[in-house]
Design an enzyme around this catalytic site. Structure first.
Site, PDB file in Angstrom:
ATOM      1  N   HIS A 203       7.423   5.291   8.961  1.00 45.14           N
ATOM      2  CA  HIS A 203       6.219   4.876   9.559  1.00 45.14           C
ATOM      3  C   HIS A 203       6.174   6.034  10.319  1.00 45.14           C
ATOM      4  O   HIS A 203       5.564   6.838  11.338  1.00 45.14           O
ATOM      5  CB  HIS A 203       6.566   3.764  10.504  1.00 45.14           C
ATOM      6  CG  HIS A 203       6.011   2.643   9.950  1.00 45.14           C
ATOM      7  ND1 HIS A 203       6.570   2.289   8.978  1.00 45.14           N
ATOM      8  CD2 HIS A 203       4.570   2.349   9.766  1.00 45.14           C
ATOM      9  CE1 HIS A 203       5.411   0.827   8.304  1.00 45.14           C
ATOM     10  NE2 HIS A 203       4.235   1.577   8.997  1.00 45.14           N
ATOM     11  N   ARG A 310      -3.055   0.910  14.785  1.00 43.61           N
ATOM     12  CA  ARG A 310      -1.781  -0.188  14.871  1.00 43.61           C
ATOM     13  C   ARG A 310      -1.548  -0.536  16.122  1.00 43.61           C
ATOM     14  O   ARG A 310      -0.639   0.551  16.246  1.00 43.61           O
ATOM     15  CB  ARG A 310      -0.532   0.912  13.868  1.00 43.61           C
ATOM     16  CG  ARG A 310      -0.986   0.866  12.451  1.00 43.61           C
ATOM     17  CD  ARG A 310       0.083   1.889  12.429  1.00 43.61           C
ATOM     18  NE  ARG A 310       0.481   1.913  10.402  1.00 43.61           N
ATOM     19  CZ  ARG A 310      -0.056   2.746   9.523  1.00 43.61           C
ATOM     20  NH1 ARG A 310      -1.045   4.000  10.016  1.00 43.61           N
ATOM     21  NH2 ARG A 310      -0.322   2.971   8.310  1.00 43.61           N
ATOM     22  N   ARG A 347      -5.816  -3.988  14.470  1.00 41.20           N
ATOM     23  CA  ARG A 347      -5.091  -4.965  13.171  1.00 41.20           C
ATOM     24  C   ARG A 347      -3.926  -6.074  14.557  1.00 41.20           C
ATOM     25  O   ARG A 347      -3.052  -5.515  15.282  1.00 41.20           O
ATOM     26  CB  ARG A 347      -3.919  -3.984  12.596  1.00 41.20           C
ATOM     27  CG  ARG A 347      -3.067  -4.900  12.030  1.00 41.20           C
ATOM     28  CD  ARG A 347      -2.219  -4.169  10.762  1.00 41.20           C
ATOM     29  NE  ARG A 347      -1.392  -3.654  10.878  1.00 41.20           N
ATOM     30  CZ  ARG A 347      -0.669  -2.073  10.619  1.00 41.20           C
ATOM     31  NH1 ARG A 347      -1.315  -2.191   9.332  1.00 41.20           N
ATOM     32  NH2 ARG A 347       0.359  -1.319  10.719  1.00 41.20           N
ATOM     33  N   GLU A 446      -1.268  -6.601   0.890  1.00 41.15           N
ATOM     34  CA  GLU A 446      -0.063  -5.485   0.538  1.00 41.15           C
ATOM     35  C   GLU A 446       1.120  -6.226   0.563  1.00 41.15           C
ATOM     36  O   GLU A 446       1.947  -5.154   0.509  1.00 41.15           O
ATOM     37  CB  GLU A 446      -0.025  -5.152   2.304  1.00 41.15           C
ATOM     38  CG  GLU A 446       0.843  -5.889   3.706  1.00 41.15           C
ATOM     39  CD  GLU A 446       0.832  -5.007   4.859  1.00 41.15           C
ATOM     40  OE1 GLU A 446       0.401  -3.926   4.300  1.00 41.15           O
ATOM     41  OE2 GLU A 446       0.687  -5.461   6.534  1.00 41.15           O
ATOM     42  N   ASN A 469       0.593   1.569   1.554  1.00 36.24           N
ATOM     43  CA  ASN A 469       2.131   1.753   2.016  1.00 36.24           C
ATOM     44  C   ASN A 469       2.744   0.513   1.654  1.00 36.24           C
ATOM     45  O   ASN A 469       3.712   0.406   0.474  1.00 36.24           O
ATOM     46  CB  ASN A 469       2.503   2.167   3.359  1.00 36.24           C
ATOM     47  CG  ASN A 469       0.981   3.135   3.430  1.00 36.24           C
ATOM     48  OD1 ASN A 469       0.696   3.880   2.934  1.00 36.24           O
ATOM     49  ND2 ASN A 469       0.852   3.443   5.042  1.00 36.24           N
ATOM     50  N   ARG A 480      10.362   1.849   0.555  1.00 33.51           N
ATOM     51  CA  ARG A 480       9.044   2.682   1.428  1.00 33.51           C
ATOM     52  C   ARG A 480       9.973   3.640   2.095  1.00 33.51           C
ATOM     53  O   ARG A 480       9.363   5.088   2.330  1.00 33.51           O
ATOM     54  CB  ARG A 480       7.635   2.307   2.688  1.00 33.51           C
ATOM     55  CG  ARG A 480       8.401   1.723   3.214  1.00 33.51           C
ATOM     56  CD  ARG A 480       6.936   1.134   3.676  1.00 33.51           C
ATOM     57  NE  ARG A 480       5.450   1.931   4.774  1.00 33.51           N
ATOM     58  CZ  ARG A 480       4.560   1.716   5.172  1.00 33.51           C
ATOM     59  NH1 ARG A 480       4.258   0.172   5.262  1.00 33.51           N
ATOM     60  NH2 ARG A 480       4.455   2.304   6.104  1.00 33.51           N
TER      61      ARG A 480
HETATM   62  C1  PEP Z   1       0.152  -0.382   4.633  1.00 30.99           C
HETATM   63  O1  PEP Z   1       1.478  -1.053   4.481  1.00 30.99           O
HETATM   64  O2  PEP Z   1      -0.703   0.177   3.627  1.00 30.99           O
HETATM   65  C2  PEP Z   1      -0.679   0.029   5.842  1.00 30.99           C
HETATM   66  C3  PEP Z   1      -1.708   0.584   6.205  1.00 30.99           C
HETATM   67  O3  PEP Z   1       0.371  -0.366   7.122  1.00 30.99           O
HETATM   68  P1  PEP Z   1       1.701   0.243   7.687  1.00 30.99           P
HETATM   69  O4  PEP Z   1       1.943   1.086   7.164  1.00 30.99           O
HETATM   70  O5  PEP Z   1       1.599   0.070   9.331  1.00 30.99           O
HETATM   71  O6  PEP Z   1       2.659  -0.910   7.616  1.00 30.99           O
HETATM   72 MG    MG Z   2       1.592  -1.955   5.780  1.00 32.06          MG
END
Ligand code: PEP
Ligand code: MG
Length: 591
Positions: A203, A310, A347, A446, A469, A480
């Site tokens: 992030h 977000r 979101r 996701e 992501n 990630r």
């Molecule tokens: C994702 O997971 O692709 C997403 C857009 O949410 P975040 O990156 O905030 O977890």
């Molecule tokens: Mg996400």
């Protein structure tokens, strides 16, 4: 937080290179500002004035006490007094005359600075309790460590705040950056960001990208190999760092920067053309934002819709959960700032994983990405969730607002979240506060489980948004944010491509739209494939939009569909990648 670094490599000022993962493009040149968080490098120096040093220590203790007391009040109010007990134990450590008096004595006797004395006294207690059999006493180690860190932070903060002034025109080098630390940076004062840890979709990397600051993560040991004030050249596109760059390197980069500016100008020239493919089909570009600070870039890039707000950005910026009123104000300002008829998808809270709020509000976990994150947290703390939903609902009379739930992994989670939304609506109705009764409700896709039950979720959702992501990390079981396995974090993996295809198909069969809001939506190589697979919108960091638009405007939808057909059943990720790269290279301007 400490600033003493190794000078061996840089002392002779010869150039050396470090390779990391380029996560925000651009070239930057400047002096390094190294700060460390995990292993605090404490200064140790002789003091002249014992009284003044003792006063400095007293002030840091008082500030720590104040911070912990506020924390206790907030945690009690928000998640119940039981959850605040741990901090009451921290206050006891601060009130323990043994620790406090011993530290003051150490300052007096050794005539060394307070940081050093706090560290050595608390270190002795930590060693002592660690050796105990009794598990209760053993647990005190964590309390002492936590309090000691807070006091040290306050002591160091006093002298060496990472203030905007100190960071101005510097290249920040850190072991790791949390999203909240990164949010605090701004383009005007930080030239580039380099971190030892992290990956393309951690992030902090996403935030750096949205700020338009060149960034490289996963450098592994940049904080050890770069010294304070070293001259640095950063190539965010290639993930390369040059320490003490030679004249030859600087000359090469001057040429690269020139070429890059010409290319960007070429792409920017087309930025106001209609969003239609070469064969006349409309495509929808939206922005990912974390707050009103991103709106300016969005406007500059001619983006009118927000595909992903977000909302946790608001929560990460403070040590407490913002009130309904404070949230409403933030959402309202964003909604009101958008052009008429714009859409905005807000979101709901997605904290957890690497998005840490204060450890008080959300205790640390062994495995946070698999843990108490996002909707799981919200469904447990329904009052916090409902506050947010009421705040969002109240903005729904001012624009086309939609609600999106993150991390949904079962139908019951979606149904439960919608129930809480109905409760929030009921409360507003009873209070006579207007809102959009038919506010559209979507779900993030996701988690692999959500892909598997996409048809079921589609029957309860008004739209889908694929978060690639997380989908990539959960699909492939690859953290990630972990730079050690970044080579395994591969969105070209057929499992990921097929999951996207299956989700879009399920949405369209249920006649609901499906957008993509993960980072690949703003990746030039992926965009044609995603449109070819049928994605109804691509939501991205605003800075990525010109390049994506340029590509999509120069491609025919029929060719993108062909690319998708060829790729979706290809078992080889490298073939898929090569085909996609080849596809965009044919349309990108060569200058
Ligand atoms: C994702 O997971 O692709 C997403 C857009 O949410 P975040 O990156 O905030 O977890
Ligand atoms: Mg996400």
């Amino acid at each position: 937080m400490g600033y003493c670094r190794r000078m061996n490599e840089s002392a002779d000022k010869t150039e050396y290179r470090l390779q990391g993962i380029g996560c925000a493009p651009g070239v930057a040149r400047g002096k390094a500002f190294v700060f460390l968080q995990k292993n605090v490098d404490l200064p140790c120096y002789k003091i002249d004035d014992v009284e003044r040093e003792t006063l400095r220590f007293d002030r840091a203790v008082a500030k720590t006490r104040e911070q912990i007391s506020t924390l206790i009040e907030e945690v009690s109010a928000q998640v119940g007094p039981a959850n605040a007990e741990i901090f009451s134990a921290h206050l006891l450590v601060l009130d323990d005359p043994a620790v406090i008096d011993e530290t003051k004595r150490a300052i007096q006797v050794s005539k060394l600075n307070a940081e050093h004395c706090v560290n050595s006294v608390t270190g002795r207690y930590i060693d002592f309790f660690s050796g105990m059999e009794d598990s209760y006493l053993k647990e005190r180690v964590a309390d002492i460590r936590d309090v000691a860190q807070r006091v040290l932070k306050n002591l160091l903060g006093e002298a060496q705040e990472n203030s905007p002034e100190r960071l101005r025109n510097r290249i920040v080098v850190a072991e790791e950056l949390t999203p909240s630390e990164t949010i605090a940076f701004d383009r005007s004062h930080v030239l580039a960001i380099l971190t030892d840890t992290g990956n393309h979709t951690s992030h902090a990397a996403i935030i750096a990208r949205s700020l338009g600051i060149p960034a490289i993560v996963g450098l592994r040991n940049a904080t050890l190999r770069i010294a304070q004030d070293d001259e640095i050249l950063v190539d965010g596109d290639k993930g390369l760092v040059y320490v003490n760059p030679s004249k030859k390197t600087l000359d090469v980069y001057e040429q690269i920067s020139l070429r890059r500016s010409r290319l960007e100008a070429l792409i920017a020239e087309e930025s106001v053309k209609p969003d239609t493919t070469a064969d006349g089909h409309f495509f929808r570009i939206e922005a990912n934002v974390s707050g009103k600070e991103n709106l300016e870039t969005m406007r500059k890039m001619h983006i009118y819709d927000i595909g992903l707000f977000r909302s946790e950005g608001i929560f990460l910026r403070s040590d407490r959960f913002p009130s309904e009123e404070a949230q409403y104000e933030e959402y309202r300002q964003v909604v009101d700032a958008l052009p008429k008829n714009s859409n905005i998808i807000i979101r709901t809270l997605d904290i957890g994983g690497d998005k840490h709020v204060s450890s008080a509000l959300m205790p640390a976990e062994e495995n946070p990405f698999m843990g108490f994150r996002a909707i799981r947290f919200c469904l447990e703390f329904r009052d916090i969730f409902k506050e947010q939903l009421r705040a969002i609902l109240r903005t729904s009379t001012r624009g086309n607002v939609r609600i999106l739930f993150p991390m949904i992994s079962s139908l019951s989670e979606l149904i439960n979240a919608k129930e809480v939304l109905e409760e929030a609506k009921g409360e507003l109705r009873r209070a006579g506060i207007p809102f959009d009764e038919d506010i559209p409700v979507g779900t993030m896709i996701e988690v692999p489980a959500a892909v598997a039950i996409a048809e079921d979720l589609a029957s309860e959702a008004d739209f889908f948004s694929i978060g690639t992501n997380d989908l990539t990390q959960y699909m492939l079981a690859v953290d990630r944010g972990n730079e050690k396995i970044s080579h395994l974090y591969d969105s070209y993996h057929p499992a990921v491509i097929r999951a996207i295809a299956k989700t879009i198909l399920a949405a369209h069969r249920a006649k609901i739209p499906c957008g993509i809001c993960g980072e690949i939506a703003g990746d030039p190589a992926f965009a044609p494939l995603l449109i070819g697979l049928g994605a109804d919108s691509l939501s991205m960091t605003a800075n990525s939009a010109p390049r994506i638009r340029y590509i999509l405007r120069h491609c025919a939808l029929s060719d993108m569909q062909k690319l998708a057909r060829q790729s979706v059943f290809d078992p080889n990720p490298r073939n898929i990648q090569e085909r996609m790269t080849h596809f965009i290279n044919a349309v990108l301007p060569t200058e």
